[in-house]
Scaffold this motif. Sequence first.
Motif, PDB file in Angstrom:
ATOM      1  N   LYS A  15      62.510  -4.360  66.944  1.00  0.00           N
ATOM      2  CA  LYS A  15      62.287  -5.270  65.815  1.00  0.00           C
ATOM      3  C   LYS A  15      62.019  -6.687  66.304  1.00  0.00           C
ATOM      4  CE  LYS A  15      64.877  -3.024  62.123  1.00  0.00           C
ATOM      5  NZ  LYS A  15      66.042  -3.115  61.223  1.00  0.00           N
ATOM      6  N   THR A  16      62.804  -7.132  67.277  1.00  0.00           N
ATOM      7  CA  THR A  16      62.643  -8.479  67.815  1.00  0.00           C
ATOM      8  C   THR A  16      61.284  -8.642  68.481  1.00  0.00           C
ATOM      9  OG1 THR A  16      65.028  -8.564  68.222  1.00  0.00           O
ATOM     10  CG2 THR A  16      63.670 -10.208  69.326  1.00  0.00           C
ATOM     11  N   LYS A  17      60.906  -7.665  69.309  1.00  0.00           N
ATOM     12  CA  LYS A  17      59.629  -7.741  70.017  1.00  0.00           C
ATOM     13  C   LYS A  17      58.469  -7.679  69.042  1.00  0.00           C
ATOM     14  CE  LYS A  17      60.862  -6.039  74.574  1.00  0.00           C
ATOM     15  NZ  LYS A  17      60.527  -5.080  75.630  1.00  0.00           N
ATOM     16  N   THR A  18      58.576  -6.852  68.002  1.00  0.00           N
ATOM     17  CA  THR A  18      57.521  -6.733  67.006  1.00  0.00           C
ATOM     18  C   THR A  18      57.321  -8.065  66.295  1.00  0.00           C
ATOM     19  OG1 THR A  18      58.019  -4.402  66.676  1.00  0.00           O
ATOM     20  CG2 THR A  18      56.780  -5.488  64.933  1.00  0.00           C
ATOM     21  N   ASN A  21      55.609 -10.522  68.719  1.00  0.00           N
ATOM     22  CA  ASN A  21      54.201 -10.171  68.894  1.00  0.00           C
ATOM     23  C   ASN A  21      53.388 -10.533  67.664  1.00  0.00           C
ATOM     24  OD1 ASN A  21      54.420  -9.220  71.496  1.00  0.00           O
ATOM     25  ND2 ASN A  21      54.750  -7.117  70.873  1.00  0.00           N
ATOM     26  N   ARG A  22      53.948 -10.293  66.479  1.00  0.00           N
ATOM     27  CA  ARG A  22      53.237 -10.607  65.243  1.00  0.00           C
ATOM     28  C   ARG A  22      53.026 -12.111  65.112  1.00  0.00           C
ATOM     29  NH1 ARG A  22      56.319  -8.556  60.461  1.00  0.00           N
ATOM     30  NH2 ARG A  22      56.028  -6.575  61.526  1.00  0.00           N
ATOM     31  N   MET A  23      54.051 -12.893  65.458  1.00  0.00           N
ATOM     32  CA  MET A  23      53.933 -14.349  65.400  1.00  0.00           C
ATOM     33  C   MET A  23      52.872 -14.836  66.378  1.00  0.00           C
ATOM     34  SD  MET A  23      57.972 -15.405  65.032  1.00  0.00           S
ATOM     35  CE  MET A  23      57.738 -16.846  66.026  1.00  0.00           C
ATOM     36  N   PHE A  24      52.869 -14.286  67.582  1.00  0.00           N
ATOM     37  CA  PHE A  24      51.898 -14.713  68.580  1.00  0.00           C
ATOM     38  C   PHE A  24      50.489 -14.330  68.163  1.00  0.00           C
ATOM     39  CE2 PHE A  24      49.375 -14.512  72.402  1.00  0.00           C
ATOM     40  CZ  PHE A  24      49.725 -15.686  73.036  1.00  0.00           C
ATOM     41  N   LYS A  25      50.338 -13.123  67.620  1.00  0.00           N
ATOM     42  CA  LYS A  25      49.014 -12.662  67.197  1.00  0.00           C
ATOM     43  C   LYS A  25      48.464 -13.542  66.075  1.00  0.00           C
ATOM     44  CE  LYS A  25      47.771  -7.967  68.018  1.00  0.00           C
ATOM     45  NZ  LYS A  25      47.952  -6.577  67.770  1.00  0.00           N
ATOM     46  N   THR A  26      49.323 -13.951  65.158  1.00  0.00           N
ATOM     47  CA  THR A  26      48.909 -14.816  64.062  1.00  0.00           C
ATOM     48  C   THR A  26      48.448 -16.164  64.597  1.00  0.00           C
ATOM     49  OG1 THR A  26      50.492 -13.732  62.606  1.00  0.00           O
ATOM     50  CG2 THR A  26      49.654 -15.860  61.886  1.00  0.00           C
ATOM     51  N   ALA A  61      47.545 -14.438  75.854  1.00  0.00           N
ATOM     52  CA  ALA A  61      47.533 -13.138  75.178  1.00  0.00           C
ATOM     53  C   ALA A  61      47.213 -12.022  76.166  1.00  0.00           C
ATOM     54  CB  ALA A  61      46.512 -13.143  74.044  1.00  0.00           C
ATOM     55  N   ALA A  62      46.293 -12.281  77.081  1.00  0.00           N
ATOM     56  CA  ALA A  62      45.939 -11.267  78.077  1.00  0.00           C
ATOM     57  C   ALA A  62      47.105 -11.030  79.031  1.00  0.00           C
ATOM     58  CB  ALA A  62      44.703 -11.703  78.850  1.00  0.00           C
ATOM     59  N   ILE A  67      46.195  -8.546  74.129  1.00  0.00           N
ATOM     60  CA  ILE A  67      44.825  -8.065  74.167  1.00  0.00           C
ATOM     61  C   ILE A  67      44.491  -7.708  75.610  1.00  0.00           C
ATOM     62  CG2 ILE A  67      44.042  -9.400  72.168  1.00  0.00           C
ATOM     63  CD1 ILE A  67      42.668 -11.295  74.121  1.00  0.00           C
ATOM     64  N   HIS A  68      43.483  -6.900  75.793  1.00  0.00           N
ATOM     65  CA  HIS A  68      43.077  -6.474  77.127  1.00  0.00           C
ATOM     66  C   HIS A  68      42.455  -7.648  77.876  1.00  0.00           C
ATOM     67  CE1 HIS A  68      41.044  -4.156  80.265  1.00  0.00           C
ATOM     68  NE2 HIS A  68      41.942  -3.221  80.011  1.00  0.00           N
ATOM     69  N   ALA A  69      42.634  -7.667  79.177  1.00  0.00           N
ATOM     70  CA  ALA A  69      42.112  -8.768  80.005  1.00  0.00           C
ATOM     71  C   ALA A  69      40.599  -8.886  79.889  1.00  0.00           C
ATOM     72  CB  ALA A  69      42.523  -8.563  81.456  1.00  0.00           C
TER      73      ALA A  69
END
Length: 86
Positions: A15-18, A21-26, A61-62, A67-69
């Motif tokens: 839950k914490t990691k999700t 990750n969601r915050m970073f993706k946004t 992000a990479a 996301i992929h490098a």
Amino acid sequence: MPNIKSAKKRVKVTKTKTLKNRMFKTMFKTTLKKFEAAIAEGNKAEAEVAYRNAVSVLDKAASKGIIHANAAARKKSRFTQKLNTL
């Protein structure tokens, strides 16, 4: 619900990691949109600042595996081309 202690911990950690990750993706998507908006406006100075931020976020992000490098490299290349044509 898990009954085993280690399984309960995995649920909490996931839950914490999700959430992170969601915050970073946004934040990542917002930064890219700001660059695109600066390019659309035709504002060279603002676009250069947004470009530096976008490249930094793409690299982060990479490195985090969000996301992929190769995808990051492709986006950076396209952003550089857009900035140079401005």
